[in-house]
Design a protein around this motif. Structure first.
Motif, PDB file in Angstrom:
ATOM      1  N   GLY A 125      29.592  47.464  35.866  1.00  0.00           N
ATOM      2  CA  GLY A 125      31.027  47.506  35.566  1.00  0.00           C
ATOM      3  C   GLY A 125      31.595  46.111  35.412  1.00  0.00           C
ATOM      4  O   GLY A 125      32.233  45.776  34.409  1.00  0.00           O
ATOM      5  N   ALA A 126      31.337  45.264  36.407  1.00  0.00           N
ATOM      6  CA  ALA A 126      31.826  43.885  36.332  1.00  0.00           C
ATOM      7  C   ALA A 126      31.063  43.083  35.283  1.00  0.00           C
ATOM      8  O   ALA A 126      31.620  42.168  34.679  1.00  0.00           O
ATOM      9  CB  ALA A 126      31.730  43.208  37.697  1.00  0.00           C
ATOM     10  N   ARG A 127      29.810  43.423  35.058  1.00  0.00           N
ATOM     11  CA  ARG A 127      29.067  42.738  33.990  1.00  0.00           C
ATOM     12  C   ARG A 127      29.811  42.914  32.663  1.00  0.00           C
ATOM     13  O   ARG A 127      29.926  41.981  31.862  1.00  0.00           O
ATOM     14  CB  ARG A 127      27.651  43.300  33.893  1.00  0.00           C
ATOM     15  N   ASP A 128      30.346  44.122  32.447  1.00  0.00           N
ATOM     16  CA  ASP A 128      31.068  44.383  31.201  1.00  0.00           C
ATOM     17  C   ASP A 128      32.398  43.635  31.152  1.00  0.00           C
ATOM     18  O   ASP A 128      32.742  43.047  30.123  1.00  0.00           O
ATOM     19  CB  ASP A 128      31.286  45.889  31.043  1.00  0.00           C
ATOM     20  N   SER A 129      33.158  43.632  32.235  1.00  0.00           N
ATOM     21  CA  SER A 129      34.446  42.934  32.191  1.00  0.00           C
ATOM     22  C   SER A 129      34.246  41.417  32.103  1.00  0.00           C
ATOM     23  O   SER A 129      35.038  40.717  31.456  1.00  0.00           O
ATOM     24  CB  SER A 129      35.313  43.319  33.397  1.00  0.00           C
ATOM     25  N   LEU A 130      33.173  40.905  32.708  1.00  0.00           N
ATOM     26  CA  LEU A 130      32.884  39.466  32.632  1.00  0.00           C
ATOM     27  C   LEU A 130      32.505  39.057  31.215  1.00  0.00           C
ATOM     28  O   LEU A 130      33.003  38.054  30.687  1.00  0.00           O
ATOM     29  CB  LEU A 130      31.749  39.113  33.607  1.00  0.00           C
ATOM     30  N   ARG A 131      31.665  39.858  30.571  1.00  0.00           N
ATOM     31  CA  ARG A 131      31.218  39.475  29.230  1.00  0.00           C
ATOM     32  C   ARG A 131      32.352  39.618  28.216  1.00  0.00           C
ATOM     33  O   ARG A 131      32.434  38.866  27.248  1.00  0.00           O
ATOM     34  CB  ARG A 131      29.974  40.273  28.827  1.00  0.00           C
ATOM     35  N   LEU A 132      33.243  40.591  28.477  1.00  0.00           N
ATOM     36  CA  LEU A 132      34.377  40.745  27.555  1.00  0.00           C
ATOM     37  C   LEU A 132      35.306  39.523  27.653  1.00  0.00           C
ATOM     38  O   LEU A 132      35.733  38.977  26.632  1.00  0.00           O
ATOM     39  CB  LEU A 132      35.133  42.040  27.867  1.00  0.00           C
ATOM     40  N   GLU A 133      35.602  39.079  28.865  1.00  0.00           N
ATOM     41  CA  GLU A 133      36.406  37.862  29.022  1.00  0.00           C
ATOM     42  C   GLU A 133      35.742  36.665  28.354  1.00  0.00           C
ATOM     43  O   GLU A 133      36.418  35.770  27.840  1.00  0.00           O
ATOM     44  CB  GLU A 133      36.610  37.547  30.510  1.00  0.00           C
ATOM     45  N   ALA A 134      34.401  36.633  28.382  1.00  0.00           N
ATOM     46  CA  ALA A 134      33.661  35.525  27.775  1.00  0.00           C
ATOM     47  C   ALA A 134      33.559  35.679  26.256  1.00  0.00           C
ATOM     48  O   ALA A 134      32.998  34.812  25.581  1.00  0.00           O
ATOM     49  CB  ALA A 134      32.273  35.417  28.398  1.00  0.00           C
ATOM     50  N   GLY A 135      34.060  36.800  25.725  1.00  0.00           N
ATOM     51  CA  GLY A 135      34.041  37.031  24.276  1.00  0.00           C
ATOM     52  C   GLY A 135      32.665  37.348  23.733  1.00  0.00           C
ATOM     53  O   GLY A 135      32.406  37.161  22.546  1.00  0.00           O
ATOM     54  N   LEU A 136      31.753  37.816  24.581  1.00  0.00           N
ATOM     55  CA  LEU A 136      30.381  38.087  24.155  1.00  0.00           C
ATOM     56  C   LEU A 136      30.250  39.545  23.725  1.00  0.00           C
ATOM     57  O   LEU A 136      30.713  40.435  24.428  1.00  0.00           O
ATOM     58  CB  LEU A 136      29.412  37.772  25.302  1.00  0.00           C
ATOM     59  N   PRO A 137      29.642  39.794  22.568  1.00  0.00           N
ATOM     60  CA  PRO A 137      29.577  41.166  22.051  1.00  0.00           C
ATOM     61  C   PRO A 137      28.619  42.048  22.839  1.00  0.00           C
ATOM     62  O   PRO A 137      27.642  41.560  23.415  1.00  0.00           O
ATOM     63  CB  PRO A 137      29.064  40.972  20.619  1.00  0.00           C
TER      64      PRO A 137
END
Lengths: 121, 371
Positions: B226-238
């Protein structure tokens, strides 16, 4: 207080029902970041979607536990949706509903029945 | 309850013991969150060090005479120019220039490539690759290896206690080394959070012990998907399968950096006609990044509208940003609308909420680059 299998709670005062989601539901959802409450004046039918609660990860529907007219939505949830996690069965209420049929309330689970239901999950 | 046919990583029992909420992901029973919850896990990774089990991802070695040309035939990267000790982000391309998957390809040693692909399509990816290899080039799947990510500002200090060599590495370095008391590792300084950190491949038999050693450090907590997804979204990673799919080119996905200059000059990669055309003019759609100014989180599938309410694009990933305290989203829209500072709308459950286009990443990267 009465409960549904979808983990809503209802507290009845006269013909006004206060509705929210249970502590179990709030725990399952995780951190609540947004709540969409129903508009006052809206006519609800038992079982239909009345609100949406969103965690970081997903949006979940909240169903009307009984039929009636929305008289008030919790104004605090717009600014502090985390109240749903902190006080799910008190300050984190979603809406107050003028109920149409007391029998719908009586048919819901009481605390003991809801706790027994949770044991089965 | 978990589906019985789901696969398990070597850390499955450790996740259950830690009280993780498990769910199916890429065919594995994976930890979505631990008792801390997504918000706390996210913040912990940004401020200390988060440990992720990503053993569901596909690991393989590609070796043998001609491996660089063979891998270059299905990607737009120049792998002959990739030096030992370095890692490169790349994409597997179909003949139309669409992205079959995104991946990391590294040279931890002198032995060809170490490849890590997404878990959900690893079998398809490796079959696709194998079917295109010339004689003499071998793909060896590393199904007996686990994969960790240790991410966050304390990651290097934590890992150095078990893998001293990691401190000599910079962002996108890769190295075969030993650690955790003589265990053979493939370590890269990279990740999927925007933070400094490492990805560590190790034998499955050593995974639980190494996991516990890392978690014994008070600076480390386990972090779920769950946090992996929110972290990568903040980082702009697809996220593959959401922001990127076989219809999307690297140019549309804002991944043009994965197309090496030498390959552009030669135009010898799959879908080169389309991709070179998109590079010289503009693609019909481009990556858009949105700050939701008010209202509900805009999630995958939400329509992006202009001021007149006309549909212009679609959200491919969206959610609440724990770091910024408001919802964010990425998606596709015509390139002219993607420049930062424009007011648009997103439609969520029939209601239009105001958004503003912003530059990626939403939260600055903190990679440790070589000076």
């Amino acid at each position: 207080m009465r409960f549904t299998k979808d983990h809503e709670w209802v507290a009845l005062d006269g013909d006004i029902a206060t509705v929210g989601i249970t502590a179990y539901a709030a725990e399952q959802l995780g951190d609540v970041v947004y709540v969409e409450t129903p508009e006052p004046g809206r006519a609800l039918k038992a079982g239909e979607g009345m609100a949406v609660v969103e965690s970081v990860k997903a949006a979940s529907d909240v169903y009307a536990p009984l039929s009636g007219e929305v008289v008030e939505a919790n104004p605090g949830l717009a600014g502090t949706p985390e109240t749903v996690n902190a006080e799910p069965e008190s300050g984190g209420w979603f809406a107050r509903v003028r109920i149409a049929d007391r029998a719908e309330y009586d048919a819901l689970m009481d605390r003991a029945a809801y706790d027994a239901f949770l044991e089965t999950l | 309850m978990s589906e019985p046919e789901l696969k398990r990583t070597p850390l499955h029992a450790a996740h259950l013991a830690a009280g993780a909420r498990m769910a199916a992901f890429a065919g594995y029973d994976m930890p979505i969150q631990y008792p801390d919850g997504v918000m706390k896990e996210h913040a912990w990774t940004r401020t200390s060090a988060g440990l992720f089990d990503v053993s569901h991802m596909g690991q393989a070695r590609l070796a043998g005479e001609g491996w660089a040309a063979a891998f270059g035939a299905v990607t737009p990267g120049d792998f002959a120019a990739l030096k030992p000790g370095r890692q490169k982000y790349s994409v597997l391309l179909n003949d139309q220039g669409g992205i079959l998957d995104d991946l990391m390809a590294a040279r931890p040693d002198g032995e060809g490539l170490f490849i890590v692909v997404n878990g959900a399509c690893k079998d398809e990816d490796f079959r696709f690759l194998e079917a295109r290899l010339p004689a003499g080039v071998r793909l060896t799947r590393l199904q007996d290896r686990a994969l960790f990510a240790l991410q966050g500002p304390q990651a290097a200090a934590v890992l150095a206690a078990h893998v001293p060599g990691c401190l000599d590495m910079a962002f996108m370095d890769s190295a075969a080394m030993t650690g955790f008391g003589g265990v053979d590792l493939i370590v890269s300084r990279s990740g999927y959070t925007g933070e400094d950190g490492f990805e560590i491949s190790l034998p499955a038999a050593e995974a639980a012990r190494a996991w516990d050693l890392l978690l014994a450090d008070d600076r480390v907590r386990p972090i779920g998907l769950g946090a992996r997804d929110s972290l990568r979204l903040e980082a702009g990673l697809p996220l593959y399968g959401h922001d990127v799919d076989p219809s999307v080119s690297p140019v549309e996905a804002d991944l043009s950096f994965a197309i090496s200059p030498s390959r552009r000059r030669r135009g010898d990669f799959p879908g080169a006609a389309r991709i070179l055309g998109e590079l010289s003019s503009a693609p019909s759609r481009a990556r858009i990044a949105l700050k939701v100014l008010e209202g509900a989180p805009a999630r995958e599938g939400a329509v992006i509208v202009d001021g007149a309410g006309v549909e212009e694009g679609v959200v491919t990933s969206g959610g609440f940003s724990p770091t910024l305290g408001h919802p964010i989203a990425i998606g596709f829209a015509p390139p002219a609308l993607c420049a930062p500072g424009q007011r648009l709308g997103v439609v969520v459950r029939g209601r239009t909420w105001p958004v503003e286009t912003v530059a990626l990443p939403f939260v600055p990267h903190r990679y440790v680059r070589r000076p």
